[in-house]
Design an enzyme around this catalytic site. Structure first.
Site, short mmCIF file in Angstrom:
data_model
loop_
_atom_site.label_atom_id
_atom_site.label_comp_id
_atom_site.label_asym_id
_atom_site.label_seq_id
_atom_site.Cartn_x
_atom_site.Cartn_y
_atom_site.Cartn_z
N THR A 46 15.36 -24.88 24.92
CA THR A 46 14.26 -24.16 25.07
C THR A 46 13.31 -24.87 26.14
O THR A 46 12.47 -24.40 26.77
CB THR A 46 13.10 -23.83 23.60
OG1 THR A 46 14.08 -23.10 23.12
CG2 THR A 46 11.98 -23.12 24.25
N TYR A 134 23.78 -32.13 18.45
CA TYR A 134 23.26 -30.98 18.80
C TYR A 134 24.64 -29.83 19.00
O TYR A 134 25.04 -29.90 19.80
CB TYR A 134 22.52 -30.92 20.22
CG TYR A 134 21.82 -29.82 20.63
CD1 TYR A 134 21.73 -28.45 19.73
CD2 TYR A 134 21.16 -29.76 21.67
CE1 TYR A 134 21.19 -27.39 20.27
CE2 TYR A 134 20.46 -28.51 22.15
CZ TYR A 134 20.40 -27.33 21.43
OH TYR A 134 19.59 -26.11 21.83
N LYS A 162 22.18 -30.89 14.07
CA LYS A 162 21.43 -29.69 14.41
C LYS A 162 22.61 -28.46 14.37
O LYS A 162 23.04 -28.46 15.41
CB LYS A 162 20.42 -29.82 15.56
CG LYS A 162 19.90 -28.67 15.82
CD LYS A 162 19.08 -28.90 17.26
CE LYS A 162 18.04 -27.75 17.69
NZ LYS A 162 19.02 -26.56 18.25
#
Length: 295
Positions: A46, A134, A162
Site C-alpha cells: 500500500t 511478508y 504476515k
C-alpha cells in the site's frame, strides 16, 4: 516485538517524479498514532515501496520516525530484487529509527525455496531488528509453505509472518497447523482486510491492515472485537465494511485508498504511473461505501 495487534499501512504520498511528500506522509502518520494503532507499517505494498528509490525510501522512514516520535512502533518494508540491496535497505531502516522489518521475496526470475531461505537468512542477519516474513503470493508469485516457515522461524531475528488470511471456514485449521510447527513466540498475523478479522478470531495475533492506515478508529474497533473473541461484534462491524471490501476486490485496495485519501483532503497524491487513479464515478461509489462504516 512490534508484530502484534493492528498494524496500519498508510499510502506514501509522492509527486509524479517519485519524490515523497513528507509533509503529507506526516499528516497520515500522526492520525494513526493519535488513534492508537499498535504499529505502523511503512512502505508496504500500500505504501508503494517498489515504486520508490532507495533514497526516497530513506526520506520516508526519517519523516515517519520524526512524525511518530517513538509513540508507535514503526515497521518498514525492505523488499528488493537483490539480496545486497535488501540488506542495504535494512541497514537504512535501522539507522533511521525503525523498530522492525518486513521482507517479501521480490523477484523477476522465479525463486526456489532454497533461494528464498538463503535470501531471508542473509537479510535477517544484517541488523539487530526483528523481521517479519511478508507472504504475498498474489504479488510475488511465491507462496511460503508451512515447512519453509518452520525452517525460517529458527533463523535469528525472524520473528513473525504476515500471511494472506484464509477463508473463515479454513482459518482455524490452517492457523493451528502452522502454530504447531513454529516456536510459541513466533507471531502469526494476517493481511487481506475482508478476511483478516476472522483470522484473528481463529488465533492470529496481528492484522496488517490497508484500511487501518487511513480509517484507524473503526478498524481498531473491528480488531479489538476480534482480539476479544467476540464473533457477533466482529460480524456486526464487518457488515459496515462490506461495501468497501467489495470495492477493494473489484478495483484493488491500492487504488481505493489513494482515492479516499484524496477525497478526505489528506493528500493530493495519485498512485504512481503506470497505475491510474479511479474515475469520478468510482470515487462516488468509494465514498458511499466509506459512509457505511461506523467510526
Amino acid at each position: 516485538m512490534p508484530f502484534r495487534g493492528l498494524s496500519a499501512f498508510p499510502i506514501t504520498p509522492m509527486d509524479q517524479h517519485g519524490r515523497v511528500r513528507t509533509d503529507e506522509l506526516a499528516v497520515l502518520l500522526r492520525r494513526l498514532a493519535e488513534a492508537g494503532v499498535d504499529s505502523v507499517g511503512l512502505l508496504g505494498s500500500t505504501g508503494s515501496y517498489m515504486y520508490l528509490s532507495r533514497s526516497e525510501r530513506l526520506r520516508a522512514i526519517e519523516a515517519a520516525a520524526e512524525a511518530l516520535s517513538g509513540r508507535t512502533p514503526l515497521i518498514v518494508s525492505i523488499g528488493a530484487l537483490r539480496t545486497d540491496e535488501a540488506q542495504a535497505l535494512a541497514r537504512d531502516a535501522e539507522k533511521a529509527g525503525a523498530d522492525g522489518l518486513l521482507l517479501a521475496p521480490v523477484s523477476y526470475i522465479p525463486l526456489t525455496e532454497e533461494e528464498v531461505f538463503q535470501h531471508f537468512s542473509a537479510v535477517a542477519g544484517t541488523t539487530g531488528l526483528p523481521l517479519c516474513i511478508y507472504n504475498n503470493p498474489a504479488t510475488t508469485h511465491f507462496n511460503f509453505g508451512n515447512a519453509l516457515l518452520q525452517r525460517l522461524s529458527g533463523v535469528p531475528n525472524i520473528r513473525a509472518v504476515k500471511n494472506p488470511a484464509p477463508s473463515a471456514a479454513e482459518a482455524q485449521e490452517r492457523h493451528r497447523a502452522l502454530q504447531s510447527m513454529v516456536p510459541a513466540d513466533f507471531a502469526i498475523g494476517y493481511s487481506g482486510d475482508w478476511l483478516a478479522a476472522d483470522a484473528v478470531l481463529a488465533g492470529g495475533v496481528a492484522w496488517y491492515s490497508v484500511i487501518g492506515g487511513l480509517l484507524p478508529e473503526p478498524t481498531l474497533k473491528l480488531m479489538r472485537a476480534a482480539e476479544a473473541g467476540d464473533a457477533a461484534e466482529v460480524a456486526r462491524i464487518n457488515d459496515g465494511f462490506a461495501p468497501l471490501w467489495a470495492l477493494f476486490r473489484e478495483l484493488s485496495s491500492y487504488r481505493v485508498v489513494h482515492a479516499i485519501a484524496n477525497e478526505l483532503g489528506l493528500t493530493r497524491a495519485d498512485p504512481p504511473r503506470p497505475v491510474l487513479p479511479v474515475g469520478a464515478a468510482d470515487r462516488q461509489r468509494i465514498m458511499a461505501a466509506v459512509a457505511t462504516i461506523q467510526a
